[in-house]
Design a protein around this motif. Structure first.
Motif, PDB file in Angstrom:
ATOM      1  N   MET A   1       0.834  -1.211   0.000  1.00  0.00           N
ATOM      2  CA  MET A   1       0.000   0.000   0.000  1.00  0.00           C
ATOM      3  C   MET A   1       0.870   1.262   0.000  1.00  0.00           C
ATOM      4  O   MET A   1       0.589   2.236  -0.700  1.00  0.00           O
ATOM      5  N   LEU A   2       1.945   1.233   0.796  1.00  0.00           N
ATOM      6  CA  LEU A   2       2.800   2.419   0.894  1.00  0.00           C
ATOM      7  C   LEU A   2       3.574   2.668  -0.395  1.00  0.00           C
ATOM      8  O   LEU A   2       4.000   3.786  -0.662  1.00  0.00           O
ATOM      9  N   GLU A   3       3.762   1.636  -1.199  1.00  0.00           N
ATOM     10  CA  GLU A   3       4.529   1.792  -2.432  1.00  0.00           C
ATOM     11  C   GLU A   3       3.707   2.417  -3.553  1.00  0.00           C
ATOM     12  O   GLU A   3       4.268   2.874  -4.539  1.00  0.00           O
ATOM     13  N   GLU A   4       2.375   2.437  -3.429  1.00  0.00           N
ATOM     14  CA  GLU A   4       1.525   2.981  -4.485  1.00  0.00           C
ATOM     15  C   GLU A   4       1.043   4.381  -4.086  1.00  0.00           C
ATOM     16  O   GLU A   4       0.322   4.539  -3.092  1.00  0.00           O
ATOM     17  N   PRO A   5       1.432   5.407  -4.850  1.00  0.00           N
ATOM     18  CA  PRO A   5       1.123   6.792  -4.468  1.00  0.00           C
ATOM     19  C   PRO A   5      -0.346   7.052  -4.175  1.00  0.00           C
ATOM     20  O   PRO A   5      -0.673   7.715  -3.186  1.00  0.00           O
ATOM     21  N   GLN A   6      -1.249   6.525  -4.991  1.00  0.00           N
ATOM     22  CA  GLN A   6      -2.669   6.818  -4.785  1.00  0.00           C
ATOM     23  C   GLN A   6      -3.183   6.196  -3.487  1.00  0.00           C
ATOM     24  O   GLN A   6      -3.903   6.840  -2.711  1.00  0.00           O
ATOM     25  N   ARG A   7      -2.804   4.956  -3.212  1.00  0.00           N
ATOM     26  CA  ARG A   7      -3.248   4.300  -1.992  1.00  0.00           C
ATOM     27  C   ARG A   7      -2.578   4.942  -0.772  1.00  0.00           C
ATOM     28  O   ARG A   7      -3.167   5.009   0.308  1.00  0.00           O
ATOM     29  N   ARG A   8      -1.339   5.386  -0.954  1.00  0.00           N
ATOM     30  CA  ARG A   8      -0.629   6.053   0.141  1.00  0.00           C
ATOM     31  C   ARG A   8      -1.341   7.343   0.524  1.00  0.00           C
ATOM     32  O   ARG A   8      -1.471   7.685   1.700  1.00  0.00           O
ATOM     33  N   MET A   9      -1.829   8.086  -0.465  1.00  0.00           N
ATOM     34  CA  MET A   9      -2.544   9.322  -0.187  1.00  0.00           C
ATOM     35  C   MET A   9      -3.877   9.046   0.507  1.00  0.00           C
ATOM     36  O   MET A   9      -4.347   9.845   1.316  1.00  0.00           O
ATOM     37  N   VAL A  10      -4.497   7.891   0.190  1.00  0.00           N
ATOM     38  CA  VAL A  10      -5.714   7.503   0.908  1.00  0.00           C
ATOM     39  C   VAL A  10      -5.387   7.295   2.389  1.00  0.00           C
ATOM     40  O   VAL A  10      -6.117   7.739   3.281  1.00  0.00           O
TER      41      VAL A  10
END
Length: 350
Positions: A1-10
């Motif tokens: 999750m932390l590696e994907e920018p969109q999910r990280r912003m969530v």
């Protein structure tokens, strides 16, 4: 999750109980495991989520503090009181609210300071005990740390003309610990009043309200704006006043080193840099500091102070180079140096 920018912003957009749960989880990971390079990523996430949500990991919260007497000191955003924590005398920095000031914004700023400070552990950094929330009709966050009877560096120098000034310079290089931390921490507001003197007459760095985590090319995500323009003018590096190139105004390890050079001047002169002028005059006129008339200030130390205050950020030594020069000084061998604990990516705390 932390590696994907969109999910990280969530994740960074969470609030309330969900944000609190995530903060507790991340802090527990940091406390319990050797995470190597992931540690830097998690600290950055932890600080940013805390700042956005205005919340703290549960382990940082203190149940009760007995605040004693009247206010003893104050700054721009907080007032300092004496308190009692389980029989220990502590300093309680209470958030200051001015009428219609945005309380929520201040809570978030205090959250960021507390969470970042809580990750640090060094003999040269003021220990952080935790966060106490008052039970007033309008609850306020308080940051709790040990009480220092000897006060700040300027007060100590004023009261002790025979202070060991070289030792104080060495101790103020707790800056080396911050810059070698994983991830590197930029103090952002290093000056005499933010250095406190312990009971055994050693200096430790305090007040991380303007501190930031240094940019890391391996950690990319959009964060909320930092107040890079804030600081204390006489200790601020020239590039922080560059109105043509905004990128140069970003605080850095090099701007911390400039501030350390100013602290070195404070230690030997017994006064802040350019104290005889209005704050901006020295910047506008590009004035040079005159060497203090102090017999304990030798050529090697004065040359180091001037190197740290070089107008070119790229020409300043880094914290480790400054520390090495100070440790090689002929008068240093008589001092007992506490170890500098550094977070090593492969070995953990060393």
């Amino acid at each position: 999750m932390l590696e994907e920018p969109q999910r990280r912003m969530v994740l960074l957009g969470q609030s309330g109980p969900q944000a609190k749960s995530l903060l507790d989880l991340i802090q527990k990971l940091l406390d319990s495991f050797d995470l190597d390079e992931t540690r830097s990523f998690l600290i950055k996430i932890l600080v940013e989520l805390s700042k956005r949500s205005g919340l703290y990991p549960q382990r940082l919260l203190l149940p009760n503090i007995d605040i004693r007497g009247d206010q003893v000191d104050g700054g721009t955003f907080g007032d300092v009181w004496k308190g009692d924590l389980d029989g220990r005398l502590v300093a309680v920095k209470k958030m200051r609210v001015f009428g219609s000031r945005d309380v929520q914004a201040l809570m978030k700023a205090y959250s960021k300071e507390a969470v970042l400070w809580a990750q640090l552990s060094s003999p040269y950094v003021l220990p952080f005990y935790g966060v106490y929330c008052t039970h007033d009709p309008s609850p306020r966050a308080c940051l709790v740390s040990p009480w220092m009877d000897n006060g700040s560096l300027p007060q100590y120098l004023k009261d002790n003309s025979n202070a060991n000034r070289l030792q104080l310079m060495l101790d103020a290089l707790g800056l080396e610990y911050l810059h070698l931390f994983f991830p590197p921490v930029i103090h952002g507001d290093l000056k005499g009043v933010n250095i406190l003197i312990t009971s055994d007459l050693r200096a430790c760095i305090a007040d991380f309200g303007l501190s930031i985590i240094a940019e890391d090319s391996n950690i990319h995500f959009t964060v909320t704006a930092t107040s890079n323009g804030q600081g204390s003018i006489p200790w601020m590096a020239p590039e922080l006043f560059d109105h043509i190139n905004p990128e140069r105004r970003r605080k850095s390890c090099a701007s911390d080193i400039y501030a350390f050079g100013c602290v070195g001047y404070e230690i030997y002169a017994g006064r802040p840099p350019f104290s005889e002028f209005p704050p901006m005059m020295a910047i506008i006129r590009n004035l040079q500091l005159l060497r203090p008339a102090n017999t304990k200030l030798d050529d090697a130390i004065w040359e180091l102070i001037e190197k740290c205050r070089d107008t070119s950020s790229s020409s300043r030594p880094n914290a480790s180079e400054v520390a090495q020069q100070l440790r090689c000084h002929p008068d240093t061998r008589e001092y007992q140096l506490a170890p500098v604990y550094v977070w090593n990516q492969k070995k953990g705390a060393t």
